[in-house]
Scaffold this active site. Structure first.
Site, mmCIF file in Angstrom:
data_model
loop_
_atom_site.group_PDB
_atom_site.id
_atom_site.type_symbol
_atom_site.label_atom_id
_atom_site.label_comp_id
_atom_site.label_asym_id
_atom_site.label_seq_id
_atom_site.Cartn_x
_atom_site.Cartn_y
_atom_site.Cartn_z
ATOM 1 N N GLY A 166 80.570 15.580 53.708
ATOM 2 C CA GLY A 166 80.063 16.039 52.418
ATOM 3 C C GLY A 166 78.591 16.413 52.476
ATOM 4 N N THR A 167 77.809 15.615 53.174
ATOM 5 C CA THR A 167 76.371 15.884 53.282
ATOM 6 C C THR A 167 76.131 17.246 53.920
ATOM 7 O OG1 THR A 167 75.838 13.536 53.423
ATOM 8 C CG2 THR A 167 74.233 15.070 54.379
ATOM 9 N N ASN B 268 78.321 9.682 41.747
ATOM 10 C CA ASN B 268 78.637 8.541 42.600
ATOM 11 C C ASN B 268 78.031 7.261 42.031
ATOM 12 O OD1 ASN B 268 76.383 10.308 43.494
ATOM 13 N ND2 ASN B 268 75.827 8.547 44.743
ATOM 14 N N GLN C 185 82.942 12.903 44.990
ATOM 15 C CA GLN C 185 83.579 11.774 44.292
ATOM 16 C C GLN C 185 84.798 12.224 43.497
ATOM 17 O OE1 GLN C 185 83.005 8.454 44.294
ATOM 18 N NE2 GLN C 185 81.304 8.622 45.719
ATOM 19 N N ALA D 30 86.133 13.937 53.199
ATOM 20 C CA ALA D 30 87.432 13.272 53.394
ATOM 21 C C ALA D 30 87.398 11.759 53.225
ATOM 22 C CB ALA D 30 87.976 13.619 54.784
ATOM 23 N N HIS D 31 86.278 11.116 53.587
ATOM 24 C CA HIS D 31 86.326 9.646 53.609
ATOM 25 C C HIS D 31 86.259 9.015 52.232
ATOM 26 C CE1 HIS D 31 82.024 8.217 53.185
ATOM 27 N NE2 HIS D 31 81.774 9.477 53.483
ATOM 28 N N THR E 264 82.445 24.202 67.869
ATOM 29 C CA THR E 264 83.884 23.985 68.043
ATOM 30 C C THR E 264 84.391 23.048 66.950
ATOM 31 O OG1 THR E 264 83.603 24.243 70.417
ATOM 32 C CG2 THR E 264 85.639 23.167 69.670
ATOM 33 N N CYS F 104 73.206 4.912 49.717
ATOM 34 C CA CYS F 104 71.987 5.384 50.353
ATOM 35 C C CYS F 104 70.750 4.696 49.794
ATOM 36 C CB CYS F 104 71.858 6.887 50.145
ATOM 37 S SG CYS F 104 73.407 7.735 50.439
#
Ligand SMILES: *Cc1c(COP(=O)(O)O)cnc(C)c1O
Length: 388
Positions: free
Chosen positions: A73-74, A156, A184, A205-206, A242, A330
């Site tokens: 995401g970052t 978030n 989120q 994804a996480h 890649t 963070c």
């Protein structure tokens, strides 16, 4: 104390779904080809990436060629903002950015770098007591030189949802690129880039039971964007390198499963969240909900407690067997009050006493019960200490 701490921090990250891991597994050692290679190993890897692209596009109501896979995401937020800002300035000289004080640091710090070092100007929009932005405020902030507007889809920190479609309507036809950080929101909410009217949309994804280090940026056709990582034609020339085939497969599988499981997961989380909010406010004196009372993520509860230091509370809860957050992973450990909470008009002393409790598909009523028994004690104990 339970053997394993009770996890109530699903906004920070979620455990990888074993079915997602199973879908990823073949692409580490068995189907190890480079998607850019001409031979059959390469073709197999390329097909896996393109299938994943179709799946992600389908879930977000985008076209496959509008999906750019990133390393999270970052990275997608960096590509969106820096890429759109630099492209706009190169094309028209536009140099003005608009964001909110409740953005994730990956948006806010990218905007700040552009403003502090690269000649852009940044306007941070006002937010109300719930952290919401009014579409009218966006309109008022616009200048002829506005290049990018970036507004988080769901916070978030306090879970508040923003009126993204209404803001997009205000921006339509003005030649401004509109980005939303939906990291989120993806998972709990069905996202439709067409209905939202957005140019750029970030997912990671996480946050929905996929792997860490995998994300995507939706880049609607016709959106001007420069790559922030150069070096090849990968990902339509927007993200050289890649592709991480296994992780891309994992992202797509997780998003697909999030779509299928959404009604059940949302109902489950919402019920637990509503209990958390109701009972925390009932059982603990001088406790306040932060964020919007109902226009908020279904799995998100957040509070401030008067006379409590949030960091001490987290440490205390950790020892007692509960994993929570102060609002943004963070910011944990940072003794300054959160910029987002201050922007909502929360008093700085009070803002130091913040707690975020986020539930997920695996959360049980028994876990919530234990937490609701432990939290009032923890808060009371800390308040007693602060007074001596
Ligand atoms: C987690 C998060 C991010 C960062 O995503 P990563 O994949 O962890 O880099 C960005 N924005 C929001 C709103 C988030 O919650």
């Amino acid at each position: 104390m339970p053997d394993k701490p009770i996890y109530l921090d699903y906004a920070a990250t979620t455990p990888l779904d074993p079915e997602v891991l199973a879908a990823m597994q073949p692409y580490f050692a068995l189907e190890f080809g480079n998607p850019a290679s001409v031979h059959r190993y390469g073709q197999a890897a390329e097909q896996a990436v393109e299938r994943a692209r179709e799946t992600v596009a389908g879930q977000l109501h985008a076209e496959a060629d509008e999906i750019v896979f990133t390393g999270g995401g970052t990275e997608a937020n960096n590509l969106a903002i820096r890429g759109a800002a630099l492209a706009a300035r190169a094309a028209t000289g536009a140099n003005h950015l608009v964001a909110t004080p409740v953005e994730h640091p990956s948006v806010l710090e990218t905007c700040r770098q552009l403003a502090d070092h690269l000649g852009f100007e940044l306007t941070l929009l006002p937010v109300d007591e719930f952290g919401q932005v009014q579409p009218q405020a966006v309109l008022q902030a616009l200048r002829p030189t506005t290049a990018v507007v970036s507004i988080i889809c769901a916070s978030n920190e306090v879970g508040t949802l923003q009126p993204i479609a209404q803001i997009a309507a205000v921006l339509r036809g003005r030649g401004v690129v509109f980005h939303t950080d939906a990291v989120q929101a993806a998972g709990p909410m069905a996202l439709d880039v067409e209905a939202l009217g957005i140019d750029l949309l970030t997912i990671g994804a996480h946050k929905f039971y996929g792997p860490k280090g995998a994300g995507a940026l939706v880049v609607r056709r016709g959106t001007r964007l420069l790559p922030t990582q150069t070096g090849g034609a990968h990902e339509h020339g927007l993200r050289a390198g890649t592709p991480n085939v296994a992780y891309i497969v994992g992202l797509a599988e997780a998003l697909h499963r999030a779509g299928a499981a959404r009604p059940a997961r949302v109902a489950h989380c919402r019920r637990l969240r509503d209990r958390l909010i109701r009972e925390v406010l009932e059982r603990i004196p001088d406790a306040h909900l932060t964020g919007h009372p109902d226009q908020r993520l279904p799995n998100h509860a957040s509070f401030v407690f008067d006379g409590v230091n949030g960091h001490d509370l987290l440490t205390h809860l950790d020892v007692a067997g509960f994993a929570c957050s102060s609002g943004s992973a963070c910011k944990t450990g940072d003794p300054r009050p959160s910029e987002g909470l201050l922007a909502m008009g929360i008093d700085p002393d009070r803002a130091l006493g913040s707690l975020r409790v986020t539930v997920g598909a695996p959360t049980t009523d028994a876990e919530v019960d234990r937490f609701l028994d432990a939290l009032p004690q923890a808060v009371a104990r800390l308040r007693a200490l602060e007074l001596v």
